[in-house]
Design a protein around this motif. Structure first.
Motif, PDB file in Angstrom:
ATOM      1  N   VAL A 124       0.996  -1.046   0.113  1.00 20.24           N
ATOM      2  CA  VAL A 124       0.006   0.128   0.110  1.00 20.24           C
ATOM      3  C   VAL A 124       0.911   1.181   0.020  1.00 20.24           C
ATOM      4  O   VAL A 124       1.856   1.263   0.873  1.00 20.24           O
ATOM      5  CB  VAL A 124      -0.840   0.139   1.028  1.00 20.24           C
ATOM      6  N   SER A 125       0.629   2.270  -0.942  1.00 18.37           N
ATOM      7  CA  SER A 125       1.458   3.439  -0.816  1.00 18.37           C
ATOM      8  C   SER A 125       0.456   4.273  -0.530  1.00 18.37           C
ATOM      9  O   SER A 125      -0.603   4.437  -0.805  1.00 18.37           O
ATOM     10  CB  SER A 125       2.152   3.729  -2.462  1.00 18.37           C
ATOM     11  N   ILE A 139      -5.863   3.125   7.154  1.00 14.81           N
ATOM     12  CA  ILE A 139      -5.360   2.058   6.702  1.00 14.81           C
ATOM     13  C   ILE A 139      -4.826   1.273   8.088  1.00 14.81           C
ATOM     14  O   ILE A 139      -4.098   1.636   8.864  1.00 14.81           O
ATOM     15  CB  ILE A 139      -4.241   2.146   5.928  1.00 14.81           C
ATOM     16  N   CYS A 142      -2.051  -4.953   7.391  1.00 11.65           N
ATOM     17  CA  CYS A 142      -1.069  -5.249   6.281  1.00 11.65           C
ATOM     18  C   CYS A 142       0.254  -5.847   6.638  1.00 11.65           C
ATOM     19  O   CYS A 142       0.368  -6.700   5.815  1.00 11.65           O
ATOM     20  CB  CYS A 142      -0.757  -3.646   5.961  1.00 11.65           C
ATOM     21  N   VAL A 166       3.956  -1.172   3.455  1.00 14.82           N
ATOM     22  CA  VAL A 166       3.594   0.059   3.432  1.00 14.82           C
ATOM     23  C   VAL A 166       4.434   1.194   3.188  1.00 14.82           C
ATOM     24  O   VAL A 166       5.836   1.182   3.837  1.00 14.82           O
ATOM     25  CB  VAL A 166       2.814   0.747   4.825  1.00 14.82           C
ATOM     26  N   ALA A 213      -4.326   6.649  -0.160  1.00 12.26           N
ATOM     27  CA  ALA A 213      -3.712   5.314  -0.459  1.00 12.26           C
ATOM     28  C   ALA A 213      -4.041   4.547  -1.519  1.00 12.26           C
ATOM     29  O   ALA A 213      -5.418   4.366  -2.223  1.00 12.26           O
ATOM     30  CB  ALA A 213      -4.220   4.544   0.853  1.00 12.26           C
ATOM     31  N   LEU A 238      -3.607   0.552  -3.415  1.00 11.37           N
ATOM     32  CA  LEU A 238      -3.425  -0.814  -3.363  1.00 11.37           C
ATOM     33  C   LEU A 238      -2.495  -1.453  -4.376  1.00 11.37           C
ATOM     34  O   LEU A 238      -2.962  -1.404  -5.617  1.00 11.37           O
ATOM     35  CB  LEU A 238      -4.485  -1.763  -3.055  1.00 11.37           C
ATOM     36  N   HIS A 239      -1.117  -1.691  -4.274  1.00 12.23           N
ATOM     37  CA  HIS A 239      -0.415  -2.248  -5.482  1.00 12.23           C
ATOM     38  C   HIS A 239      -0.364  -3.699  -5.256  1.00 12.23           C
ATOM     39  O   HIS A 239       0.597  -4.450  -5.104  1.00 12.23           O
ATOM     40  CB  HIS A 239       1.073  -1.581  -5.183  1.00 12.23           C
ATOM     41  N   ILE A 280      -9.162   5.859   0.461  1.00 14.50           N
ATOM     42  CA  ILE A 280      -8.838   4.957  -0.472  1.00 14.50           C
ATOM     43  C   ILE A 280      -8.817   5.971  -1.729  1.00 14.50           C
ATOM     44  O   ILE A 280      -9.632   6.543  -2.406  1.00 14.50           O
ATOM     45  CB  ILE A 280      -9.933   3.927  -0.753  1.00 14.50           C
ATOM     46  N   GLN A 308      -9.652  -5.253  -6.661  1.00 15.02           N
ATOM     47  CA  GLN A 308      -9.188  -5.153  -5.418  1.00 15.02           C
ATOM     48  C   GLN A 308     -10.213  -5.143  -4.185  1.00 15.02           C
ATOM     49  O   GLN A 308      -9.632  -4.789  -3.141  1.00 15.02           O
ATOM     50  CB  GLN A 308      -8.085  -3.953  -5.441  1.00 15.02           C
ATOM     51  N   TRP A 321      -9.457  -4.739  -0.160  1.00 18.95           N
ATOM     52  CA  TRP A 321      -9.496  -3.382   0.621  1.00 18.95           C
ATOM     53  C   TRP A 321     -10.253  -3.522   1.861  1.00 18.95           C
ATOM     54  O   TRP A 321     -10.139  -2.897   2.737  1.00 18.95           O
ATOM     55  CB  TRP A 321     -10.475  -2.535  -0.135  1.00 18.95           C
ATOM     56  N   LEU A 358      -8.345  -4.226   4.730  1.00 19.72           N
ATOM     57  CA  LEU A 358      -7.243  -3.331   5.256  1.00 19.72           C
ATOM     58  C   LEU A 358      -7.802  -1.998   5.685  1.00 19.72           C
ATOM     59  O   LEU A 358      -6.674  -1.375   6.102  1.00 19.72           O
ATOM     60  CB  LEU A 358      -6.369  -3.092   3.923  1.00 19.72           C
TER      61      LEU A 358
END
Length: 259
Positions: free
Chosen positions: A47-48, A58, A63, A70, A79, A81-82, A138, A178, A182, A185
């Motif tokens: 997560v970035s 978050i 995570c 993160v 945020a 999600l990768h 998000i 995703q 999510w 998270l």
């Protein structure tokens, strides 16, 4: 026509991914690195958080338990999600035709993405900057300039930052849904998992859902490279990170922390 470097750095840890983007921006601003289009993914998934996202909902413990890194991005926004996504970054400047005004830069790159998705048979649009958005941590629940929508749902989000006359824009393209991840998270306050899932379903989608099949990231890279070549008047030539770029990226990565 400008000659640009095309990088595909594969799946890397979160801090190194952000370190590479920042190193390329720094070295382009110094006049050392060429204009670059980079594709990458994340291993482990991550997560970035946006640069200015100091407080968030978050669940960092979740995570960690789920094996997600993160990391802080050097760009704004919420945020991202990768996991089951493809990330791109564009590092260039006014010398390569990137507009000085951020709105115009978003438009130029967004047009390139739309061209690329058209090659995949998709009729997508750039998000209008006036679209309303809910208060949420998000990124993909909010619509802003630089985002790409399909039938009103977001599946590409991006953000940018500047150093001198050089620009870094990076964005995430969701390949597979995703939504389920999510819901595991988020620290939900007054909302249920079902409610969050429904909200996500109403505002977000993925390339796999749109096309109704599993997506090979390579076909997306090829299409987006062609689309961006059109909008940027660029010729992309495959290359690699230099020793100095990688060394700087590793130094930046080693100093990163999450607040």
């Amino acid at each position: 026509m400008n000659i640009w470097r095309l990088l595909d750095t594969g799946a890397l840890p979160a801090r190194l991914n952000m370190g590479i983007d920042l190193a390329l921006l720094e070295m382009h601003a110094r006049g050392v690195s060429p204009p670059t289009l980079r594709f990458y993914q994340w291993n482990p998934p991550a997560v970035s958080l946006g640069y200015f996202q100091r407080r968030h909902s978050i669940d960092l413990a979740a995570c960690s338990q789920l094996g997600l890194d993160v990391v802080k991005r050097p760009t704004g926004g919420r945020a991202v999600l990768h996991e089951n996504d493809l990330t791109y970054s564009v590092i260039a400047g006014v010398t390569e035709g990137i507009p000085v005004k951020l709105k115009d830069a978003y438009k130029l790159l967004g047009e390139g993405l739309v061209h690329g998705f058209r090659l995949l048979g998709l009729d997508t649009v750039r998000a209008a900057d006036h679209l309303s958005a809910p208060e949420t941590d998000i990124c993909f629940m909010r619509y802003a300039e630089g985002d790409i929508l399909y039938e009103g749902k977001k599946f590409v989000g991006s953000a940018l930052t500047l150093k001198g006359s050089s620009m870094l824009q990076h964005g995430s393209l969701v390949l597979e849904s995703q939504r389920e991840r999510w819901t595991s998270l988020m620290i939900l306050q007054g909302h249920s998992n079902e409610g969050l899932n429904q909200h996500l379903e109403s505002r977000t989608t993925s390339l796999g859902e749109i096309l109704g099949r599993r997506i090979n990231p390579n076909e997306v890279k090829t299409a987006l490279t062609a689309g961006l070549a059109m909008s940027l008047n660029a010729e992309f030539q495959a290359g690699d990170l230099t020793y100095d770029e990688l060394a700087l990226a590793q130094e930046i990565a080693s100093n990163q922390s999450v607040r």
